[in-house]
Design a protein around this motif. Structure first.
Motif, mmCIF file in Angstrom:
data_model
loop_
_atom_site.group_PDB
_atom_site.id
_atom_site.type_symbol
_atom_site.label_atom_id
_atom_site.label_comp_id
_atom_site.label_asym_id
_atom_site.label_seq_id
_atom_site.Cartn_x
_atom_site.Cartn_y
_atom_site.Cartn_z
ATOM 1 N N TYR A 24 -0.855 4.694 -3.353
ATOM 2 C CA TYR A 24 0.066 4.904 -2.368
ATOM 3 C C TYR A 24 -1.282 6.270 -1.572
ATOM 4 O O TYR A 24 -1.305 6.092 -0.703
ATOM 5 C CB TYR A 24 1.268 6.160 -1.868
ATOM 6 C CG TYR A 24 2.644 5.429 -2.463
ATOM 7 C CD1 TYR A 24 2.177 3.679 -2.162
ATOM 8 C CD2 TYR A 24 3.504 5.845 -2.139
ATOM 9 C CE1 TYR A 24 3.817 3.633 -2.070
ATOM 10 C CE2 TYR A 24 4.579 5.024 -2.000
ATOM 11 C CZ TYR A 24 4.507 3.334 -2.025
ATOM 12 O OH TYR A 24 5.899 3.001 -1.641
ATOM 13 N N GLU A 25 -1.950 6.624 -2.538
ATOM 14 C CA GLU A 25 -2.782 7.604 -2.360
ATOM 15 C C GLU A 25 -4.340 7.101 -1.635
ATOM 16 O O GLU A 25 -4.607 7.510 -0.663
ATOM 17 C CB GLU A 25 -3.470 8.703 -3.563
ATOM 18 C CG GLU A 25 -5.367 9.392 -3.401
ATOM 19 C CD GLU A 25 -5.080 10.522 -4.330
ATOM 20 O OE1 GLU A 25 -5.205 11.408 -4.064
ATOM 21 O OE2 GLU A 25 -4.277 10.410 -5.373
ATOM 22 N N ARG A 26 -4.162 5.862 -2.681
ATOM 23 C CA ARG A 26 -5.601 4.786 -1.705
ATOM 24 C C ARG A 26 -5.240 4.567 -0.155
ATOM 25 O O ARG A 26 -6.372 4.749 0.486
ATOM 26 C CB ARG A 26 -5.508 3.772 -2.791
ATOM 27 C CG ARG A 26 -7.873 3.261 -2.589
ATOM 28 C CD ARG A 26 -7.067 1.953 -3.419
ATOM 29 N NE ARG A 26 -6.182 0.877 -3.134
ATOM 30 C CZ ARG A 26 -5.138 0.937 -4.755
ATOM 31 N NH1 ARG A 26 -5.273 1.452 -5.877
ATOM 32 N NH2 ARG A 26 -4.225 -0.414 -4.370
ATOM 33 N N ASP A 27 -3.709 4.176 -0.830
ATOM 34 C CA ASP A 27 -4.396 3.157 1.234
ATOM 35 C C ASP A 27 -3.581 4.841 2.608
ATOM 36 O O ASP A 27 -4.061 4.807 3.042
ATOM 37 C CB ASP A 27 -2.287 2.572 0.725
ATOM 38 C CG ASP A 27 -1.566 1.240 0.273
ATOM 39 O OD1 ASP A 27 -3.171 1.155 0.004
ATOM 40 O OD2 ASP A 27 -1.307 1.360 -0.346
ATOM 41 N N LEU A 28 -3.138 5.822 1.398
ATOM 42 C CA LEU A 28 -3.095 6.873 2.685
ATOM 43 C C LEU A 28 -4.737 7.375 2.884
ATOM 44 O O LEU A 28 -5.609 7.753 4.465
ATOM 45 C CB LEU A 28 -2.984 8.120 2.089
ATOM 46 C CG LEU A 28 -1.341 7.972 2.410
ATOM 47 C CD1 LEU A 28 -0.592 9.034 1.610
ATOM 48 C CD2 LEU A 28 -0.818 7.993 3.222
ATOM 49 N N ARG A 29 -5.713 7.268 1.997
ATOM 50 C CA ARG A 29 -7.190 7.668 1.935
ATOM 51 C C ARG A 29 -7.782 5.984 3.199
ATOM 52 O O ARG A 29 -8.963 6.838 4.090
ATOM 53 C CB ARG A 29 -7.902 7.836 0.830
ATOM 54 C CG ARG A 29 -7.252 9.182 -0.422
ATOM 55 C CD ARG A 29 -7.885 9.941 0.374
ATOM 56 N NE ARG A 29 -6.624 10.945 0.013
ATOM 57 C CZ ARG A 29 -6.621 12.588 0.675
ATOM 58 N NH1 ARG A 29 -6.585 11.978 2.070
ATOM 59 N NH2 ARG A 29 -5.932 13.055 0.588
ATOM 60 N N LEU A 30 -7.253 5.493 2.977
ATOM 61 C CA LEU A 30 -7.485 4.116 3.675
ATOM 62 C C LEU A 30 -7.442 4.112 5.542
ATOM 63 O O LEU A 30 -8.290 4.405 6.202
ATOM 64 C CB LEU A 30 -7.862 3.155 3.678
ATOM 65 C CG LEU A 30 -8.318 2.903 1.937
ATOM 66 C CD1 LEU A 30 -7.212 1.410 1.207
ATOM 67 C CD2 LEU A 30 -9.806 2.201 1.911
ATOM 68 N N LEU A 31 -6.322 4.797 5.213
ATOM 69 C CA LEU A 31 -5.932 4.860 6.895
ATOM 70 C C LEU A 31 -6.104 5.989 7.085
ATOM 71 O O LEU A 31 -6.534 6.182 8.791
ATOM 72 C CB LEU A 31 -4.136 5.691 6.832
ATOM 73 C CG LEU A 31 -3.467 5.483 7.752
ATOM 74 C CD1 LEU A 31 -3.754 4.629 8.891
ATOM 75 C CD2 LEU A 31 -2.037 6.831 8.028
ATOM 76 N N GLN A 32 -6.813 8.178 6.395
ATOM 77 C CA GLN A 32 -7.591 8.362 6.719
ATOM 78 C C GLN A 32 -8.806 7.764 7.175
ATOM 79 O O GLN A 32 -9.540 9.154 8.565
ATOM 80 C CB GLN A 32 -7.556 9.341 5.934
ATOM 81 C CG GLN A 32 -8.075 11.277 6.701
ATOM 82 C CD GLN A 32 -7.667 12.183 5.730
ATOM 83 O OE1 GLN A 32 -7.365 11.419 4.310
ATOM 84 N NE2 GLN A 32 -7.688 12.786 5.594
ATOM 85 N N LYS A 33 -9.552 7.227 6.946
ATOM 86 C CA LYS A 33 -10.978 6.075 6.792
ATOM 87 C C LYS A 33 -10.460 5.223 7.963
ATOM 88 O O LYS A 33 -11.755 5.875 8.926
ATOM 89 C CB LYS A 33 -11.457 5.901 6.032
ATOM 90 C CG LYS A 33 -13.324 4.986 5.950
ATOM 91 C CD LYS A 33 -13.080 5.119 4.404
ATOM 92 C CE LYS A 33 -14.626 4.169 4.979
ATOM 93 N NZ LYS A 33 -15.557 3.480 3.759
ATOM 94 N N ALA A 34 -9.924 4.826 8.241
ATOM 95 C CA ALA A 34 -9.220 3.387 8.853
ATOM 96 C C ALA A 34 -9.767 4.924 10.851
ATOM 97 O O ALA A 34 -10.343 3.984 11.884
ATOM 98 C CB ALA A 34 -9.042 2.787 9.334
ATOM 99 N N LEU A 35 -9.337 5.548 10.470
ATOM 100 C CA LEU A 35 -8.702 6.673 11.933
ATOM 101 C C LEU A 35 -9.965 7.956 12.276
ATOM 102 O O LEU A 35 -9.503 7.949 13.103
ATOM 103 C CB LEU A 35 -6.979 7.079 11.791
ATOM 104 C CG LEU A 35 -6.164 6.382 11.939
ATOM 105 C CD1 LEU A 35 -4.979 6.578 11.895
ATOM 106 C CD2 LEU A 35 -6.660 4.337 12.574
ATOM 107 N N LYS A 36 -10.247 7.765 11.493
ATOM 108 C CA LYS A 36 -11.474 8.347 11.855
ATOM 109 C C LYS A 36 -11.317 9.881 11.398
ATOM 110 O O LYS A 36 -11.582 10.993 12.382
ATOM 111 C CB LYS A 36 -12.399 8.273 12.435
ATOM 112 C CG LYS A 36 -13.120 6.879 11.900
ATOM 113 C CD LYS A 36 -14.257 6.702 13.635
ATOM 114 C CE LYS A 36 -14.856 5.472 13.424
ATOM 115 N NZ LYS A 36 -14.111 3.732 13.396
ATOM 116 N N LEU A 37 -10.011 10.265 10.318
ATOM 117 C CA LEU A 37 -9.664 11.772 9.921
ATOM 118 C C LEU A 37 -10.438 12.125 9.437
ATOM 119 O O LEU A 37 -10.818 12.006 8.463
ATOM 120 C CB LEU A 37 -8.060 12.115 10.313
ATOM 121 C CG LEU A 37 -7.302 10.538 11.026
ATOM 122 C CD1 LEU A 37 -5.921 10.644 10.162
ATOM 123 C CD2 LEU A 37 -7.180 10.780 12.378
#
Length: 86
Positions: free
Chosen positions: A7-20
């Motif tokens: 879950y942490e990895r998936d959230l970090r990937l979301l954060q990266k994809a959205l450039k947050l």
């Protein structure tokens, strides 16, 4: 523990994809941004199971934030209900 790490990895990937740039920005993501991310994953050829798992991680994050942190200075934006589908 493996689920938490995934879950942490998936959230970090979301954060990266959205450039947050911060976790605070992650807390303010809009439903349209998540839908765009899901579309991007599909376009990349990710399997439905992978996309579903990533969405489960995102939903769990926002439910957790809403449940356990909303009483602390009302930190959850009003768009959270839209994100988690309520």
């Amino acid at each position: 523990q493996n689920t938490v790490l995934a879950y942490e990895r998936d959230l970090r990937l979301l954060q990266k994809a959205l450039k947050l740039e911060s976790d605070e920005q992650l807390a303010k993501v809009k439903r349209s941004q998540i839908l765009g991310y899901m579309s991007q994953l599909k376009a990349q050829g990710r399997s439905p199971a992978t996309i579903a798992r990533k969405l489960a991680a995102i939903k769990a994050f926002y439910r957790f934030k809403k449940t356990y942190h909303s009483f602390l200075n009302d930190v959850i934006p009003s768009c959270t209900d839209d994100i988690v589908g309520k």
